[in-house]
Design a protein around this motif. Structure first.
Motif, PDB file in Angstrom:
ATOM      1  N   PRO A  26       6.502  10.679  -7.730  1.00 49.43           N
ATOM      2  CA  PRO A  26       7.257  11.933  -7.685  1.00 49.43           C
ATOM      3  C   PRO A  26       8.567  11.790  -6.918  1.00 49.43           C
ATOM      4  CG  PRO A  26       5.532  11.974  -6.035  1.00 49.43           C
ATOM      5  CD  PRO A  26       5.343  10.705  -6.819  1.00 49.43           C
ATOM      6  N   TYR A  78       2.597   1.643  -3.414  1.00 47.54           N
ATOM      7  CA  TYR A  78       1.620   1.758  -4.496  1.00 47.54           C
ATOM      8  C   TYR A  78       0.944   3.133  -4.476  1.00 47.54           C
ATOM      9  CZ  TYR A  78      -1.966   0.407  -7.868  1.00 47.54           C
ATOM     10  OH  TYR A  78      -2.781   0.327  -8.982  1.00 47.54           O
ATOM     11  N   ALA A  79       0.664   3.660  -3.290  1.00 46.84           N
ATOM     12  CA  ALA A  79       0.075   5.004  -3.201  1.00 46.84           C
ATOM     13  C   ALA A  79       1.010   6.027  -3.843  1.00 46.84           C
ATOM     14  CB  ALA A  79      -0.203   5.363  -1.741  1.00 46.84           C
ATOM     15  N   TRP A  80       2.313   5.879  -3.621  1.00 50.21           N
ATOM     16  CA  TRP A  80       3.303   6.773  -4.230  1.00 50.21           C
ATOM     17  C   TRP A  80       3.313   6.612  -5.747  1.00 50.21           C
ATOM     18  CZ3 TRP A  80       8.065   5.188  -6.524  1.00 50.21           C
ATOM     19  CH2 TRP A  80       8.956   6.224  -6.828  1.00 50.21           C
ATOM     20  N   ARG A 108       0.831   5.660  -7.597  1.00 47.25           N
ATOM     21  CA  ARG A 108      -0.418   6.242  -8.112  1.00 47.25           C
ATOM     22  C   ARG A 108      -0.384   7.765  -8.118  1.00 47.25           C
ATOM     23  NH1 ARG A 108      -5.611   2.963  -7.995  1.00 47.25           N
ATOM     24  NH2 ARG A 108      -6.254   5.087  -8.337  1.00 47.25           N
ATOM     25  N   ARG A 109       0.460   8.353  -7.278  1.00 47.14           N
ATOM     26  CA  ARG A 109       0.632   9.819  -7.299  1.00 47.14           C
ATOM     27  C   ARG A 109       1.564  10.244  -8.434  1.00 47.14           C
ATOM     28  NH1 ARG A 109       1.445   9.031  -1.821  1.00 47.14           N
ATOM     29  NH2 ARG A 109       3.620   9.704  -1.947  1.00 47.14           N
ATOM     30  N   GLY A 110       2.044   9.300  -9.216  1.00 45.78           N
ATOM     31  CA  GLY A 110       2.926   9.625 -10.332  1.00 45.78           C
ATOM     32  C   GLY A 110       4.390   9.397 -10.035  1.00 45.78           C
ATOM     33  N   GLU A 137       0.797  -1.236   0.000  1.00 44.85           N
ATOM     34  CA  GLU A 137       0.000   0.000   0.000  1.00 44.85           C
ATOM     35  C   GLU A 137       0.831   1.288   0.000  1.00 44.85           C
ATOM     36  OE1 GLU A 137      -3.099   0.151  -0.787  1.00 44.85           O
ATOM     37  OE2 GLU A 137      -3.252  -2.028  -0.790  1.00 44.85           O
TER      38      GLU A 137
END
Length: 194
Positions: free
Chosen positions: A168, A160-162, A164-166, A157
């Protein structure tokens, strides 16, 4: 010029591959992975532990999975270093059956317990690897998680959250890190194709 602190195979004492790699001319981009197991938080303060973990992953992939080599193209560690896995223009084995030709595979040394939250140095190293394969390995712009297209919890998680933020680049220098709460358990690298 892409800045990358690359740890070559000879420098992490990689085993020789058991056969020839399949040529990979270009990809749509990169898929990001995690180990799927416990990663000792002590690796944040001891780079030798990172190299030992990479060697153990290679041994698991070769001896447990029967692959010719470690399944990843590159492995990113918390010290903003990138270990050469299969390298440029070589088909990875980590993305899943039928999906390996689409993306390079970059592993971040975080797991589902212990070191779960990726430190900035590790995120910088993943971005360094992404930029490196774009410039030198004909990788496209996509950055996805292993779970995009394959039934797995990988890359966990927090990572993956990172993604999904592209994906960065963190604001800071990239050293240090920390753990964080454990994510839900996953077989991760122990799964076929992981």
């Amino acid at each position: 010029m892409v800045a990358i602190d690359l740890v070559l195979r000879r420098d992490w004492n990689a085993r020789a591959p058991r056969g020839d790699y399949t040529q990979l001319d270009s990809t749509q981009g990169v898929k990001v992975h995690y180990t799927g197991g416990r990663v000792d938080e002590a690796i944040v303060g001891d780079h030798e532990r990172c190299a030992a973990l990479v060697r153990s992953i290679q041994a698991h992939h070769m001896d447990g999975n029967g692959w010719i080599d470690i399944g990843y193209s590159y492995v990113a560690c918390p010290h903003r270093k990138v270990f050469e896995g299969r390298g440029l223009h070589h088909l990875p084995a980590a993305n899943g059956p039928g999906l390996n030709a689409g993306h390079y595979a970059v592993l971040g040394l975080v797991g589902n317990s212990g070191l779960v939250r990726p430190p900035d140095g590790l995120l910088h190293a993943i971005v360094d690897a992404i930029e490196f394969v774009r410039k030198n390995g004909s990788a496209g712009k996509e950055v996805k998680g292993h779970r995009d297209g394959y039934a797995t919890d990988c890359p966990g998680e927090p990572l993956y959250a990172w993604v999904r933020r592209g994906a960065p680049r963190p604001a800071g220098g990239g050293d240090g890190g920390g753990g964080g709460p454990a994510a839900r358990p996953s077989p991760g690298r122990l799964r076929p194709g992981a």
